[in-house]
Design a protein around this motif. Structure first.
Motif, PDB file in Angstrom:
ATOM      1  N   TRP A   1      77.474   1.811  27.041  1.00 21.90           N
ATOM      2  CA  TRP A   1      76.915   1.469  25.600  1.00 21.90           C
ATOM      3  C   TRP A   1      75.497   1.651  25.680  1.00 21.90           C
ATOM      4  CZ3 TRP A   1      73.218  -2.077  26.168  1.00 21.90           C
ATOM      5  CH2 TRP A   1      73.141  -2.737  27.607  1.00 21.90           C
ATOM      6  N   TYR A   2      74.620   1.808  26.779  1.00 23.37           N
ATOM      7  CA  TYR A   2      73.329   1.982  26.818  1.00 23.37           C
ATOM      8  C   TYR A   2      72.968   3.205  26.512  1.00 23.37           C
ATOM      9  CZ  TYR A   2      68.605   1.698  28.660  1.00 23.37           C
ATOM     10  OH  TYR A   2      67.400   2.004  28.689  1.00 23.37           O
ATOM     11  N   ALA A   3      71.869   3.251  25.687  1.00 20.88           N
ATOM     12  CA  ALA A   3      71.048   4.310  25.261  1.00 20.88           C
ATOM     13  C   ALA A   3      69.552   4.003  24.969  1.00 20.88           C
ATOM     14  CB  ALA A   3      71.500   5.405  24.254  1.00 20.88           C
ATOM     15  N   ARG A   4      68.870   4.591  25.383  1.00 24.30           N
ATOM     16  CA  ARG A   4      67.246   4.325  24.861  1.00 24.30           C
ATOM     17  C   ARG A   4      67.041   4.398  23.497  1.00 24.30           C
ATOM     18  NH1 ARG A   4      63.868   8.224  29.073  1.00 24.30           N
ATOM     19  NH2 ARG A   4      64.373   7.013  31.161  1.00 24.30           N
ATOM     20  N   GLN A   5      66.279   3.592  22.769  1.00 27.20           N
ATOM     21  CA  GLN A   5      66.187   3.357  21.291  1.00 27.20           C
ATOM     22  C   GLN A   5      64.947   3.772  20.874  1.00 27.20           C
ATOM     23  OE1 GLN A   5      68.950   2.853  19.421  1.00 27.20           O
ATOM     24  NE2 GLN A   5      70.074   3.112  21.283  1.00 27.20           N
ATOM     25  N   ALA A   6      64.657   4.601  19.831  1.00 22.32           N
ATOM     26  CA  ALA A   6      63.466   5.026  19.311  1.00 22.32           C
ATOM     27  C   ALA A   6      62.667   3.658  18.766  1.00 22.32           C
ATOM     28  CB  ALA A   6      63.630   6.119  18.134  1.00 22.32           C
ATOM     29  N   VAL A   7      61.430   3.638  19.114  1.00 25.14           N
ATOM     30  CA  VAL A   7      60.651   2.699  18.362  1.00 25.14           C
ATOM     31  C   VAL A   7      59.686   3.339  17.182  1.00 25.14           C
ATOM     32  CG1 VAL A   7      58.742   0.893  18.936  1.00 25.14           C
ATOM     33  CG2 VAL A   7      60.456   1.407  20.693  1.00 25.14           C
ATOM     34  N   THR A   8      59.673   2.432  16.082  1.00 24.62           N
ATOM     35  CA  THR A   8      58.828   2.834  15.027  1.00 24.62           C
ATOM     36  C   THR A   8      57.695   2.054  14.894  1.00 24.62           C
ATOM     37  OG1 THR A   8      60.847   3.539  13.636  1.00 24.62           O
ATOM     38  CG2 THR A   8      58.825   3.247  12.313  1.00 24.62           C
ATOM     39  N   TRP A   9      56.802   2.385  14.947  1.00 19.17           N
ATOM     40  CA  TRP A   9      55.229   1.520  14.930  1.00 19.17           C
ATOM     41  C   TRP A   9      54.613   1.354  13.421  1.00 19.17           C
ATOM     42  CZ3 TRP A   9      54.993  -0.512  19.601  1.00 19.17           C
ATOM     43  CH2 TRP A   9      55.610   0.056  20.662  1.00 19.17           C
ATOM     44  N   ALA A  10      54.198  -0.008  13.648  1.00 18.84           N
ATOM     45  CA  ALA A  10      53.243  -0.362  12.199  1.00 18.84           C
ATOM     46  C   ALA A  10      51.710   0.096  12.602  1.00 18.84           C
ATOM     47  CB  ALA A  10      53.369  -1.697  12.161  1.00 18.84           C
ATOM     48  N   SER A  11      51.157   0.045  11.560  1.00 19.96           N
ATOM     49  CA  SER A  11      49.772   0.621  11.499  1.00 19.96           C
ATOM     50  C   SER A  11      49.014  -0.620  12.884  1.00 19.96           C
ATOM     51  CB  SER A  11      48.922   0.322  10.256  1.00 19.96           C
ATOM     52  OG  SER A  11      49.397   1.277   9.417  1.00 19.96           O
ATOM     53  N   PRO A  12      48.228  -0.014  13.461  1.00 24.01           N
ATOM     54  CA  PRO A  12      47.508  -0.883  14.588  1.00 24.01           C
ATOM     55  C   PRO A  12      46.631  -2.081  13.966  1.00 24.01           C
ATOM     56  CG  PRO A  12      46.255   1.398  14.520  1.00 24.01           C
ATOM     57  CD  PRO A  12      47.630   1.599  13.508  1.00 24.01           C
ATOM     58  N   SER A  13      46.370  -2.985  14.603  1.00 20.60           N
ATOM     59  CA  SER A  13      45.648  -3.938  14.199  1.00 20.60           C
ATOM     60  C   SER A  13      44.122  -3.959  15.368  1.00 20.60           C
ATOM     61  CB  SER A  13      46.105  -5.390  14.484  1.00 20.60           C
ATOM     62  OG  SER A  13      45.208  -6.123  14.740  1.00 20.60           O
ATOM     63  N   LEU A  14      43.060  -3.531  14.663  1.00 17.88           N
ATOM     64  CA  LEU A  14      42.038  -3.069  15.450  1.00 17.88           C
ATOM     65  C   LEU A  14      41.326  -4.540  15.893  1.00 17.88           C
ATOM     66  CD1 LEU A  14      40.435  -0.044  13.892  1.00 17.88           C
ATOM     67  CD2 LEU A  14      42.017  -0.168  16.013  1.00 17.88           C
ATOM     68  N   ALA A  15      41.415  -5.781  14.800  1.00 16.96           N
ATOM     69  CA  ALA A  15      41.010  -7.117  15.280  1.00 16.96           C
ATOM     70  C   ALA A  15      41.769  -7.452  16.390  1.00 16.96           C
ATOM     71  CB  ALA A  15      41.202  -7.928  13.958  1.00 16.96           C
ATOM     72  N   GLY A  16      43.186  -7.247  16.624  1.00 16.51           N
ATOM     73  CA  GLY A  16      43.817  -7.707  17.576  1.00 16.51           C
ATOM     74  C   GLY A  16      44.030  -6.590  18.741  1.00 16.51           C
ATOM     75  N   ARG A  17      43.385  -5.352  18.447  1.00 15.16           N
ATOM     76  CA  ARG A  17      43.814  -4.468  19.422  1.00 15.16           C
ATOM     77  C   ARG A  17      45.061  -4.084  19.730  1.00 15.16           C
ATOM     78  NH1 ARG A  17      38.714  -2.597  21.814  1.00 15.16           N
ATOM     79  NH2 ARG A  17      39.526  -2.097  23.849  1.00 15.16           N
ATOM     80  N   THR A  18      46.080  -4.285  18.836  1.00 13.87           N
ATOM     81  CA  THR A  18      47.435  -4.248  19.305  1.00 13.87           C
ATOM     82  C   THR A  18      48.039  -3.237  18.351  1.00 13.87           C
ATOM     83  OG1 THR A  18      47.926  -6.203  17.574  1.00 13.87           O
ATOM     84  CG2 THR A  18      47.620  -6.618  19.961  1.00 13.87           C
ATOM     85  N   ILE A  19      49.386  -2.867  18.793  1.00 12.25           N
ATOM     86  CA  ILE A  19      50.139  -2.127  17.785  1.00 12.25           C
ATOM     87  C   ILE A  19      51.482  -2.612  18.011  1.00 12.25           C
ATOM     88  CG2 ILE A  19      50.605  -0.207  19.350  1.00 12.25           C
ATOM     89  CD1 ILE A  19      50.618   1.716  16.840  1.00 12.25           C
ATOM     90  N   ALA A  20      52.629  -3.198  16.953  1.00 13.73           N
ATOM     91  CA  ALA A  20      53.625  -3.598  17.209  1.00 13.73           C
ATOM     92  C   ALA A  20      54.839  -2.564  16.599  1.00 13.73           C
ATOM     93  CB  ALA A  20      53.744  -4.860  16.702  1.00 13.73           C
ATOM     94  N   ASN A  21      56.088  -2.752  16.939  1.00 13.93           N
ATOM     95  CA  ASN A  21      57.099  -2.062  16.095  1.00 13.93           C
ATOM     96  C   ASN A  21      57.077  -2.670  14.801  1.00 13.93           C
ATOM     97  OD1 ASN A  21      58.255  -4.682  17.473  1.00 13.93           O
ATOM     98  ND2 ASN A  21      60.082  -4.284  16.752  1.00 13.93           N
TER      99      ASN A  21
END
Length: 138
Positions: free
Chosen positions: A52-72
């Motif tokens: 059943w297992y297969a790697r899954q593509a991740v779509t990213w939001a715009s980065p948060s420079l204030a938090g120095r993060t990027i999230a799905n």
């Protein structure tokens, strides 16, 4: 957790002479034990055993420079409904990989809470739960 050795090398090659290679898509891979930053070792769920297992593509939001993060920006989901598992597995890490099969480790993320995956499990990472952070210290 930091970028892998491969990712750091690509960043430095890009700075040096523009020859770095960046993945167009990163794929979420589930690990029961962590690979090293060189990408070696570790135990990824095996699609030959856990069919059943297969790697899954991740779509990213715009980065948060204030938090120095990027999230799905879209849910990432794995389901075990299609096939019984030989035995439950405890997933403790997610690797962000450069390809849907094979490829290189780009970044390793430790799960806040380990996930036990068994028959009829659904593993979901809601929007904003897969986060890469670039720390300002250490």
């Amino acid at each position: 957790m930091p970028h892998s050795n491969y990712a750091v090398n690509q960043i430095y090659l890009e700075i040096k002479d523009g020859s770095g290679t960046f993945p167009g898509t990163l794929y979420a891979a589930l690990f029961t034990t962590a690979p090293g930053l060189d990408g070696a070792g570790g135990t990824e769920l095996n699609s030959l055993v856990e069919t059943w297992y297969a790697r899954q593509a991740v779509t990213w939001a715009s980065p948060s420079l204030a938090g120095r993060t990027i999230a799905n920006s879209a849910e990432v989901s794995f389901t075990t409904d299609a096939d019984p598992m030989p035995s439950p597995k405890t997933v403790t890490y997610m690797g962000l990989m450069t390809a849907v099969t094979s490829g290189s480790l780009w970044r390793l993320l430790q799960l806040t809470t380990p996930i036990v995956v068994g028959l009829h499990s659904v593993v979901k990472f809601p929007i904003g739960q897969i986060v890469m952070e670039q720390k300002t210290t250490g």
